[in-house]
Design a protein around this motif. Structure first.
Motif, PDB file in Angstrom:
ATOM      1  N   TYR A  18     -25.895  11.953 -39.563  1.00  0.00           N
ATOM      2  CA  TYR A  18     -24.780  10.931 -39.487  1.00  0.00           C
ATOM      3  C   TYR A  18     -23.709  11.460 -38.086  1.00  0.00           C
ATOM      4  CZ  TYR A  18     -23.963  15.409 -42.066  1.00  0.00           C
ATOM      5  OH  TYR A  18     -23.969  16.529 -42.433  1.00  0.00           O
ATOM      6  N   TYR A  20     -19.825  12.042 -37.158  1.00  0.00           N
ATOM      7  CA  TYR A  20     -18.356  11.993 -37.541  1.00  0.00           C
ATOM      8  C   TYR A  20     -17.443  11.272 -36.525  1.00  0.00           C
ATOM      9  CZ  TYR A  20     -19.210  15.960 -40.677  1.00  0.00           C
ATOM     10  OH  TYR A  20     -19.688  16.699 -41.715  1.00  0.00           O
ATOM     11  N   TYR A  26     -24.609  15.203 -36.645  1.00  0.00           N
ATOM     12  CA  TYR A  26     -25.255  16.197 -37.548  1.00  0.00           C
ATOM     13  C   TYR A  26     -26.335  15.680 -38.433  1.00  0.00           C
ATOM     14  CZ  TYR A  26     -21.542  19.593 -37.090  1.00  0.00           C
ATOM     15  OH  TYR A  26     -20.719  20.600 -36.380  1.00  0.00           O
ATOM     16  N   TRP A  28     -28.750  16.637 -41.983  1.00  0.00           N
ATOM     17  CA  TRP A  28     -28.573  17.700 -42.824  1.00  0.00           C
ATOM     18  C   TRP A  28     -29.446  17.254 -44.227  1.00  0.00           C
ATOM     19  CZ3 TRP A  28     -27.201  17.161 -48.017  1.00  0.00           C
ATOM     20  CH2 TRP A  28     -26.664  18.411 -48.698  1.00  0.00           C
ATOM     21  N   TYR A  38     -30.034  22.267 -41.905  1.00  0.00           N
ATOM     22  CA  TYR A  38     -29.186  21.367 -40.934  1.00  0.00           C
ATOM     23  C   TYR A  38     -29.517  21.644 -39.442  1.00  0.00           C
ATOM     24  CZ  TYR A  38     -25.448  24.854 -40.428  1.00  0.00           C
ATOM     25  OH  TYR A  38     -24.787  25.881 -39.962  1.00  0.00           O
ATOM     26  N   TRP A  69     -20.158  25.691 -48.853  1.00  0.00           N
ATOM     27  CA  TRP A  69     -21.141  26.992 -48.625  1.00  0.00           C
ATOM     28  C   TRP A  69     -20.241  27.727 -47.629  1.00  0.00           C
ATOM     29  CZ3 TRP A  69     -22.882  22.491 -46.332  1.00  0.00           C
ATOM     30  CH2 TRP A  69     -23.249  22.431 -45.191  1.00  0.00           C
ATOM     31  N   GLU A  71     -21.090  30.738 -44.475  1.00  0.00           N
ATOM     32  CA  GLU A  71     -21.947  30.926 -43.642  1.00  0.00           C
ATOM     33  C   GLU A  71     -21.889  32.398 -42.916  1.00  0.00           C
ATOM     34  OE1 GLU A  71     -22.471  28.155 -40.449  1.00  0.00           O
ATOM     35  OE2 GLU A  71     -23.281  26.743 -41.881  1.00  0.00           O
ATOM     36  N   THR A  75     -17.901  30.776 -41.009  1.00  0.00           N
ATOM     37  CA  THR A  75     -17.379  29.411 -41.081  1.00  0.00           C
ATOM     38  C   THR A  75     -17.920  28.850 -42.357  1.00  0.00           C
ATOM     39  OG1 THR A  75     -18.577  28.960 -38.743  1.00  0.00           O
ATOM     40  CG2 THR A  75     -18.326  27.090 -40.129  1.00  0.00           C
ATOM     41  N   VAL A  77     -17.731  25.489 -44.954  1.00  0.00           N
ATOM     42  CA  VAL A  77     -17.979  23.950 -45.049  1.00  0.00           C
ATOM     43  C   VAL A  77     -17.840  23.244 -46.083  1.00  0.00           C
ATOM     44  CG1 VAL A  77     -19.705  22.057 -44.236  1.00  0.00           C
ATOM     45  CG2 VAL A  77     -19.670  24.620 -43.207  1.00  0.00           C
ATOM     46  N   LEU A  79     -18.608  19.354 -47.798  1.00  0.00           N
ATOM     47  CA  LEU A  79     -19.136  17.873 -47.487  1.00  0.00           C
ATOM     48  C   LEU A  79     -18.887  17.254 -48.801  1.00  0.00           C
ATOM     49  CD1 LEU A  79     -22.289  18.817 -45.602  1.00  0.00           C
ATOM     50  CD2 LEU A  79     -19.856  18.736 -44.711  1.00  0.00           C
ATOM     51  N   ILE A  92     -14.877  21.388 -41.822  1.00  0.00           N
ATOM     52  CA  ILE A  92     -15.332  22.669 -41.501  1.00  0.00           C
ATOM     53  C   ILE A  92     -14.455  23.515 -40.963  1.00  0.00           C
ATOM     54  CG2 ILE A  92     -17.088  23.785 -39.872  1.00  0.00           C
ATOM     55  CD1 ILE A  92     -18.187  20.949 -39.094  1.00  0.00           C
TER      56      ILE A  92
HETATM   57  C1  LIG Z   1     -21.292  24.192 -39.936  1.00  0.00           C
HETATM   58  C2  LIG Z   1     -22.358  23.403 -40.588  1.00  0.00           C
HETATM   59  C3  LIG Z   1     -22.300  22.179 -41.077  1.00  0.00           C
HETATM   60  C4  LIG Z   1     -23.347  21.426 -41.289  1.00  0.00           C
HETATM   61  C5  LIG Z   1     -23.403  20.010 -41.687  1.00  0.00           C
HETATM   62  C6  LIG Z   1     -21.817  19.365 -41.469  1.00  0.00           C
HETATM   63  O1  LIG Z   1     -21.808  17.937 -41.753  1.00  0.00           O
HETATM   64  C7  LIG Z   1     -20.864  19.893 -41.283  1.00  0.00           C
HETATM   65  C8  LIG Z   1     -21.102  21.435 -40.753  1.00  0.00           C
END
Ligand SMILES: C=Cc1ccc(O)cc1
Length: 178
Positions: A18, A20, A26, A28, A38, A69, A71, A75, A77, A79, A92
């Protein structure tokens, strides 16, 4: 893929590409009901790829899925996938250090966890960079559960097109290695 998503089981095992609305591309994969893989093709941290990230994966209402999640980089995230409408919304939350030193995170993270944890201690966390964006899904594939072939190499220019145009996976969703 033409199926209509109704249940959590319909979503788990699905592989997506996809873009943005800010142009970041990205890829995934909902590898199983608690794990995601991802690869990042475009944007601030293009080139980064990750396997076996623990995540919370739920269905909010029929055909709408939320995945969250945190990381090793710090970071966070969130979705929200609406696959029946070929779209999602992602937010993010980047620590300040990732915004200032994105190159540290552009790697196969699984082999550099210690470096991510060291960087998040060494550099600043705040203020965070929050990036909330809608995205258009350009590819969906039924990869099955725990398919290690989906995210198995670093991203390269043209990989999303290879995936979309059927040159990357065979009929059993195994990677076609050239
Ligand atoms: C930071 C990772 C991350 C993975 C997939 C996404 O759509 C946005 C951020």
């Amino acid at each position: 893929m033409t199926k209509t998503f109704k249940t959590l089981a319909d979503f788990v095992g699905t592989h997506f590409v996809y873009t943005y609305d800010n142009g970041w591309e990205y890829e995934w994969y909902a590898k199983n009901d608690h794990t995601v893989d991802y690869r990042i093709h475009g944007g601030m941290v293009a080139g980064r790829w990750v396997k076996d990230q623990e995540a919370d994966i739920v269905m909010l209402t029929e055909g709408v899925y939320k995945i969250t999640w945190t990381e090793p980089t710090g970071t966070d995230v969130a979705l929200d996938f609406m696959p029946n409408e070929q779209k999602l919304h992602g937010t993010i939350f980047f620590p300040k250090w990732v915004e200032e030193h994105p190159e540290i995170t552009v790697t196969f993270q699984n082999e550099h966890i210690d470096e991510m944890e060291a960087a998040r201690e060494k550099y600043e966390t705040y203020p965070k960079l929050v990036v909330p964006e809608f995205a258009k899904i350009t590819y969906m594939g039924d990869a099955g559960i725990d398919n290690e072939d989906v995210i198995a190499e670093a991203p390269y220019a043209g990989m999303p097109a290879d995936i979309r145009e059927g040159r990357y996976f065979d009929a059993d969703y195994r990677r076609i290695v050239r």
